[in-house]
Write a protein that holds these residues in place. Structure first.
Motif, short mmCIF file in Angstrom:
data_model
loop_
_atom_site.label_atom_id
_atom_site.label_comp_id
_atom_site.label_asym_id
_atom_site.label_seq_id
_atom_site.Cartn_x
_atom_site.Cartn_y
_atom_site.Cartn_z
N GLU A 2 0.75 -1.21 0.02
CA GLU A 2 -0.17 0.31 -0.11
C GLU A 2 0.68 1.14 -0.02
OE1 GLU A 2 -0.49 -2.88 1.54
OE2 GLU A 2 -2.55 -3.19 1.42
N LEU A 3 1.89 1.13 0.52
CA LEU A 3 3.05 2.47 0.64
C LEU A 3 3.24 2.58 -0.67
CD1 LEU A 3 5.00 1.65 4.00
CD2 LEU A 3 3.38 3.37 3.67
N HIS A 4 3.64 1.74 -1.60
CA HIS A 4 4.15 2.05 -2.77
C HIS A 4 3.07 2.82 -3.51
CE1 HIS A 4 7.82 0.06 -2.22
NE2 HIS A 4 7.23 -1.20 -2.02
N THR A 5 1.57 2.05 -3.52
CA THR A 5 0.51 2.82 -4.12
C THR A 5 0.35 4.29 -3.77
OG1 THR A 5 -0.57 0.60 -4.11
CG2 THR A 5 -1.89 2.61 -4.46
N ILE A 6 0.44 4.55 -2.38
CA ILE A 6 0.28 6.07 -1.96
C ILE A 6 1.33 7.02 -2.57
CG2 ILE A 6 0.67 7.50 0.02
CD1 ILE A 6 -0.76 5.18 1.62
N LYS A 7 2.79 6.15 -2.83
CA LYS A 7 3.98 6.98 -3.16
C LYS A 7 3.84 7.35 -4.68
CE LYS A 7 8.91 6.93 -3.74
NZ LYS A 7 8.77 7.60 -5.03
N ASP A 8 3.04 6.36 -5.37
CA ASP A 8 3.02 6.64 -7.06
C ASP A 8 1.88 7.67 -7.02
OD1 ASP A 8 4.74 4.58 -7.47
OD2 ASP A 8 3.11 3.02 -7.77
N ALA A 9 0.81 7.64 -6.17
CA ALA A 9 -0.33 8.74 -6.20
C ALA A 9 0.39 9.99 -6.06
CB ALA A 9 -1.31 8.33 -5.53
N PHE A 10 1.07 10.02 -5.01
CA PHE A 10 1.69 11.43 -4.66
C PHE A 10 2.66 11.95 -5.70
CE2 PHE A 10 5.44 13.54 -2.91
CZ PHE A 10 4.86 14.62 -2.30
N ASP A 11 3.37 11.10 -6.32
CA ASP A 11 4.33 11.31 -7.15
C ASP A 11 3.36 11.99 -8.62
OD1 ASP A 11 6.51 10.78 -5.94
OD2 ASP A 11 6.73 8.73 -6.90
N ARG A 12 2.23 11.27 -8.94
CA ARG A 12 1.64 11.62 -9.88
C ARG A 12 1.04 13.30 -9.77
NH1 ARG A 12 -0.26 6.59 -10.08
NH2 ARG A 12 -2.04 6.95 -8.69
N VAL A 13 0.38 13.40 -8.47
CA VAL A 13 0.07 14.78 -7.99
C VAL A 13 0.90 15.84 -8.00
CG1 VAL A 13 -0.98 16.04 -6.18
CG2 VAL A 13 -1.78 13.90 -6.66
N PRO A 275 16.51 -0.20 18.72
CA PRO A 275 15.47 -1.38 18.46
C PRO A 275 14.19 -0.70 18.27
CG PRO A 275 16.91 -1.73 20.31
CD PRO A 275 17.46 -0.28 19.95
N LEU A 276 13.94 0.58 19.00
CA LEU A 276 12.61 1.12 18.87
C LEU A 276 12.29 1.47 17.38
CD1 LEU A 276 10.18 2.32 20.47
CD2 LEU A 276 11.25 4.35 20.81
N SER A 277 13.29 2.20 16.76
CA SER A 277 13.37 2.73 15.31
C SER A 277 12.87 1.57 14.60
CB SER A 277 14.36 3.35 15.21
OG SER A 277 14.78 4.29 15.73
N VAL A 278 13.58 0.41 14.70
CA VAL A 278 13.33 -0.75 13.96
C VAL A 278 12.10 -1.33 13.92
CG1 VAL A 278 14.04 -3.24 13.49
CG2 VAL A 278 16.02 -1.45 13.95
N ALA A 279 11.59 -1.33 15.40
CA ALA A 279 9.90 -1.84 15.76
C ALA A 279 9.08 -1.27 15.18
CB ALA A 279 10.10 -2.39 17.10
N ILE A 280 9.13 0.06 15.28
CA ILE A 280 8.23 1.00 14.71
C ILE A 280 8.36 0.88 13.11
CG2 ILE A 280 7.71 3.40 14.15
CD1 ILE A 280 8.50 4.09 17.05
N ALA A 281 9.52 0.96 12.40
CA ALA A 281 9.67 0.75 11.00
C ALA A 281 8.94 -0.35 10.65
CB ALA A 281 10.73 0.96 10.60
N ALA A 282 9.14 -1.62 11.12
CA ALA A 282 8.57 -2.95 10.71
C ALA A 282 7.12 -2.94 11.06
CB ALA A 282 9.29 -3.94 11.49
N GLY A 283 6.63 -2.22 12.04
CA GLY A 283 5.29 -2.10 12.40
C GLY A 283 4.55 -1.30 11.29
N ILE A 284 5.26 -0.17 10.84
CA ILE A 284 4.50 0.45 9.74
C ILE A 284 4.44 -0.24 8.26
CG2 ILE A 284 4.91 2.58 8.05
CD1 ILE A 284 6.30 4.03 10.68
N GLN A 285 5.26 -0.97 8.17
CA GLN A 285 5.33 -1.77 6.82
C GLN A 285 4.27 -3.05 7.19
OE1 GLN A 285 8.74 -3.61 5.09
NE2 GLN A 285 9.83 -1.60 5.03
N GLY A 286 4.05 -3.39 8.22
CA GLY A 286 3.20 -4.46 8.34
C GLY A 286 1.78 -4.37 8.68
N LEU A 287 1.56 -2.91 9.16
CA LEU A 287 0.11 -2.57 9.61
C LEU A 287 -0.79 -2.59 8.47
CD1 LEU A 287 -1.30 -0.97 11.88
CD2 LEU A 287 -0.65 1.05 10.99
#
Length: 385
Positions: A2-13, A275-287
């Motif tokens: 989904e993050l790639h979809t959002i990025k593509d839409a942002f790039d188009r705008v 570890p906090l940065s890694v956990a949050i970044a992984a959570g954002i990808q999996g959310l």
């Protein structure tokens, strides 16, 4: 994802916004040029001439502006931009669900440990004032012990930014044995930079004395590197015009600062990344996957939080893959100490529980599910990743 979809839409705008902006500037310049030309004609007209000439100039300007039709051009480009913005807003509404509580289980966290993780994150990022403030407000006075090691680390890094290697050399010298055990060449690289700095200042004798004291112990293992450094003695004071000018590159300092940070954290028994940065970044990808799973399971009136294993994979980037894992292709379960991967004579790998089931509790030979060869439990060997 989904993050790639959002990025593509942002790039188009963003692309449409740039086109709209350039079109607007182009129209404004065009209108401005016509007006300036008309003003120039009016000023060059003889003051004694009648008003008819000036009227004709203005009528000509009006005709040209009508042909340019600036409003129509601006409305067209703005309309396309507005359409893109509306679509982008809908995509954000679709993928950004404010209620993320559906994507995690209710777990009783140890608040003390969580506070220490947060405080440690602030300190390892060099945000000491923020870390101290958090420790005070959370009433976690024990967490202040996490601060001192990172104070030392950032003191060393600050000195390196000022081209002062003494603190780093002293730190590495006290831990030389542990660095060697880890296979690190950090100490050699620090001495190498110090040697090059001396040469660049023109101190050939001082650099030679330094090499005999600090570089000689590394000569038996790093002969080629030492030979190059010794050749640099011929270019003392003008190393930037020598075949060895690469030694003066600022990237050496940047890489060494990064390597020192890695080794510093390693000797503290901590990872290089927070570890906090890694956990949050992984959570954002999996959310997004977890939110979609939660909504699908809710529609089926099923409770996914009680499952031992998720019915869908949560794909994370390679930066989050720290250990090799094995998933049995038969049971589709991740290997554990109680259910380790087993190598069969044919070369295929199954989990121990799968082999026990196929062999009817180890009572008879069984056929491999992926090839025609047969095997017995005694012929299988445990694999260690």
């Amino acid at each position: 994802m989904e993050l790639h979809t959002i990025k593509d839409a942002f790039d188009r705008v963003a692309k449409k916004q740039k086109l709209s902006c350039s079109k607007t500037l182009e129209v404004i310049d065009q209108v401005g040029q016509e007006i300036e030309q008309a003003m120039a004609k009016m000023q060059s007209t003889d003051t004694g001439a009648g008003c008819s000439d000036q009227k004709s100039i203005l009528l000509e300007l009006k005709t040209k502006l009508t042909e340019i039709a600036p409003m129509n051009q601006l409305e067209g480009s703005q309309r396309e931009l507005n359409v893109g913005l509306v679509k982008y807003a809908k995509i954000l509404e679709k993928y950004f669900n404010p209620d993320i509580s559906k994507a995690y289980r209710n777990i009783d966290f140890d608040i003390h440990i969580v506070n220490q993780i947060i405080a440690s994150h602030f300190y390892r990022q060099g945000l000491f004032d923020l870390g101290d403030c958090f420790v005070r407000e959370a009433n976690e006075q024990d967490a202040t012990t996490l601060k001192s090691p990172f104070l030392e680390m950032y003191g060393i890094l600050d000195a390196m930014r000022s081209r002062n290697l003494e603190p780093a050399l002293n730190w590495a010298s006290k831990r030389s044995e542990r660095l060697l055990q880890d296979g690190s060449t950090l100490q050699l690289k620090l001495h190498q930079l110090q040697f090059v700095e001396m040469l660049q200042k023109g101190s050939r004798n001082e650099a030679l004395k330094y090499a005999r004291t600090y570089l000689a112990p590394f000569a038996s293992v790093h002969k080629v590197e030492i030979q190059k450094l010794m050749a640099c003695l011929l270019w003392a004071g003008r190393l930037d015009h020598s075949p060895y000018a690469e030694f003066l590159s600022p990237t050496h300092w940047e890489r060494l600062a990064e390597e020192l940070t890695q080794q510093f954290c390693s000797l503290l028994g901590q990872s290089y990344e927070s570890p906090l940065s890694v956990a949050i970044a992984a959570g954002i990808q999996g959310l997004p996957t977890l939110l979609k799973l939660a909504s699908v399971m809710a529609a089926k009136q099923q409770e996914w939080q009680a499952m031992k294993q998720l019915p869908v994979p949560v794909d994370l980037g390679r930066e989050f893959q720290f250990h090799s894992i094995f998933v049995c292709p038969v049971l589709r379960e991740q290997g554990t100490d109680e259910n380790p991967p087993m190598l069969m004579p044919c070369g295929h790998v199954l989990s121990k529980q799968s082999i026990v089931k196929l062999s009817k509790s180890s009572t008879r030979p069984f056929k491999c599910p992926y090839c025609p060869l047969e095997a017995s439990v005694g012929q299988c060997r445990q694999l260690h990743f």
